[in-house]
Design a protein around this motif. Structure first.
Motif, short mmCIF file in Angstrom:
data_model
loop_
_atom_site.label_atom_id
_atom_site.label_comp_id
_atom_site.label_asym_id
_atom_site.label_seq_id
_atom_site.Cartn_x
_atom_site.Cartn_y
_atom_site.Cartn_z
N THR A 51 0.81 -1.22 0.00
CA THR A 51 0.00 0.00 0.00
C THR A 51 0.85 1.27 0.00
OG1 THR A 51 -0.14 -0.10 2.41
CG2 THR A 51 -1.93 -1.12 1.16
N VAL A 95 -7.53 -5.75 0.95
CA VAL A 95 -8.54 -5.05 1.76
C VAL A 95 -9.44 -4.23 0.83
CG1 VAL A 95 -8.91 -3.37 3.61
CG2 VAL A 95 -6.98 -4.98 3.73
N ASN A 96 -10.73 -4.18 1.14
CA ASN A 96 -11.67 -3.42 0.33
C ASN A 96 -11.32 -1.94 0.27
OD1 ASN A 96 -13.61 -5.72 1.65
ND2 ASN A 96 -14.19 -5.26 -0.42
N THR A 133 -9.13 0.02 -1.14
CA THR A 133 -7.76 0.39 -0.81
C THR A 133 -6.93 0.50 -2.08
OG1 THR A 133 -7.90 -0.76 1.31
CG2 THR A 133 -5.70 -0.28 0.50
N THR A 134 -6.05 1.51 -2.12
CA THR A 134 -5.12 1.66 -3.24
C THR A 134 -3.89 0.80 -3.00
OG1 THR A 134 -5.85 3.92 -3.69
CG2 THR A 134 -3.71 3.26 -4.58
N TYR A 135 -3.56 -0.05 -3.97
CA TYR A 135 -2.39 -0.92 -3.89
C TYR A 135 -1.42 -0.58 -5.02
CZ TYR A 135 -4.45 -3.96 -0.37
OH TYR A 135 -4.97 -4.45 0.80
N SER A 180 -0.51 1.07 -9.97
CA SER A 180 -1.47 1.07 -8.86
C SER A 180 -2.83 0.59 -9.34
CB SER A 180 -1.60 2.47 -8.26
OG SER A 180 -2.19 3.36 -9.18
N VAL A 229 -7.13 0.01 -7.44
CA VAL A 229 -7.98 0.20 -6.27
C VAL A 229 -8.94 -0.98 -6.16
CG1 VAL A 229 -9.66 1.69 -5.11
CG2 VAL A 229 -7.85 2.70 -6.52
N THR A 230 -9.04 -1.56 -4.98
CA THR A 230 -9.93 -2.69 -4.78
C THR A 230 -11.38 -2.24 -4.65
OG1 THR A 230 -9.43 -2.59 -2.41
CG2 THR A 230 -8.21 -4.19 -3.72
#
Length: 426
Positions: free
Chosen positions: A72, A100-101, A103-105, A125, A127-128
């Motif tokens: 993250t 995780v819901n 969330t930016t990865y 990147s 996002v979920t």
């Protein structure tokens, strides 16, 4: 003098030699090749929590080992896996390491040959998704029921009353901390169904419904969810179905509710508010919506939000209204959507967003979809999934950072049955 000149010449020679060696070393540093990441795509949204990571193969006659880094923080990516060897390299997280819901990865991939780094990707990147559905139980501890009501209170989920599979009214009270294990907490002083259960002013409140077989205007409150007090005050409205209540700016608002009256200005179209849950002020005798009760009401950003699906089966639309005071309602927009869930849409406040669940118009429990909004007007998908939750009369509840869909009525091929399944939605 000659010694000084010789020293200067020797120093210059050594300096040139040193620079030459540095240049050679720089020249001999291999240039890393680039790896293209393919999935998830750069800046992709609504990515599931167990995505498949893919990237293009590094072309080499030798064995290539890939390492993938996921985290993250863009500048601090922990190693997720290494020694990945494949002609078509992929990587999938296991359930214990699910993302995780909302969330930016960030992620990247490196290629190694015999321990030497030969290629590396850029950091990308994604996002979920906000909603990820999982059935906690198909058969909860509490008996199957319809027309029950549920709420979050004192760090627990509560479900009260309803009618069982034999159409018998119920008086039982159940609670759960996780949606899986449910505890019987006792009974009300009478049976009730079609009522409203809501948390307000540090108490759990119960309004309306059919209480002991009669349309009710009773008010009950509880400081613990177990012991209930029948208040002396009663509501100025009676209703037994589709009651819409929400908390807005420290007041409890009631917007419409069905009581079978055919009068166009009956209290089915009225909006009331209360500062204590007991005494009510009439805000408007007619909210002005197309239908009298087939909508949902929530609050966000100092506004009441009403969401009204079209009652016309041939009109796949949802109309959005806002009000700052419950008196004047502004028609903000009409939203065309194939999923509109006439009489079955649900909303819930979750953090700084509203979540909207919309079953299809037929109410078949096979394709509920989810949307999210930060203002109640502009909506985007919260997931790409659909969920076969009970299509009607289920309860949509937020508790402790989690969303739950509880109970409801399953309708398949026009057959209606009670339900006691529980879903976790994030």
């Amino acid at each position: 003098m000659k010694l000084l000149n010789f020293t200067a010449i020797l120093f210059g020679f050594l300096l040139i030699l040193s620079c030459s060696k540095d240049d050679d070393q720089v020249a001999n540093v291999p240039t890393l090749n680039s790896i293209n990441l393919t999935s998830p795509e750069a800046d992709e949204t609504l990515v599931q929590l167990l995505p498949e990571f893919t990237w293009e193969t590094y072309d080499s006659d030798q064995t290539v080992n890939y390492s993938i880094f996921i985290g993250t923080e863009q500048d601090n990516l922990p190693l997720a896996a290494s020694e990945i060897q494949s002609a078509n390299p992929t990587f999938t997280l296991d359930v214990s390491n699910a993302l995780v819901n909302a969330t930016t990865y960030y992620w990247k991939v490196q290629a190694n040959i015999e321990g030497a780094l030969v290629a590396e990707s850029e950091v990308q990147s994604f996002v979920t998704e906000l909603i990820t559905t999982m059935q906690l139980t198909e058969n909860a501890d509490y008996p199957k029921r319809i027309k029950a009501s549920a709420a979050a209170f004192n760090d627990k989920l509560w479900i009260i009353g309803g009618k069982d599979a034999g159409d018998i009214a119920l008086d039982d009270i159940w609670s759960s901390t996780d949606g899986i294990t449910w505890t019987y907490e006792g009974a009300l002083s009478g049976t009730v169904y079609g009522h409203e259960l809501i948390t307000f002013n540090n108490k759990l409140w119960l309004y309306g419904g059919i209480f002991d077989g009669f349309v009710s205007s009773k008010i009950f409150s509880s400081a613990d969810g177990v012991t209930w007090i029948e208040e002396t005050e009663t509501t100025p409205f009676s209703q037994y179905n589709n009651i819409q209540m929400t908390v807005h700016n420290g007041r409890l608002y009631r917007v419409a509710g069905y009581n079978a009256s055919i009068d166009p200005l009956s209290d089915e179209r009225a909006t009331y508010s209360s500062s204590d849950g007991l005494n009510w002020d009439l805000e408007t005798a007619n909210h002005g919506f197309e239908s009298k009760y087939s909508f949902v009401v929530s609050a966000i950003n100092n506004n009441l939000i009403a969401i009204e699906p079209s009652a016309d089966s041939g009109d796949n639309s949802i109309t959005l209204y806002t009000s700052s005071d419950g008196i004047t309602w502004n028609n903000e927009t009409t939203w065309m959507t194939a999923e509109r869930g006439y009489t079955s849409i649900k909303t819930v406040k979750f953090g700084d967003k509203l979540i909207l669940a919309t079953p299809p118009p037929s109410n078949l429990s096979s394709a509920t979809t989810y949307y999210e909004s930060e203002n109640g007007i502009d909506w985007t998908p919260a997931t790409m999934q659909t969920t076969p939750i009970a299509a009607r009369d289920y309860n949509f509840v937020a508790l402790g950072g989690s969303l739950y869909a509880i109970g409801g009525t399953t309708i398949t091929s026009q057959v209606t049955s009670a339900d006691n399944q529980v879903w976790k939605l994030n």
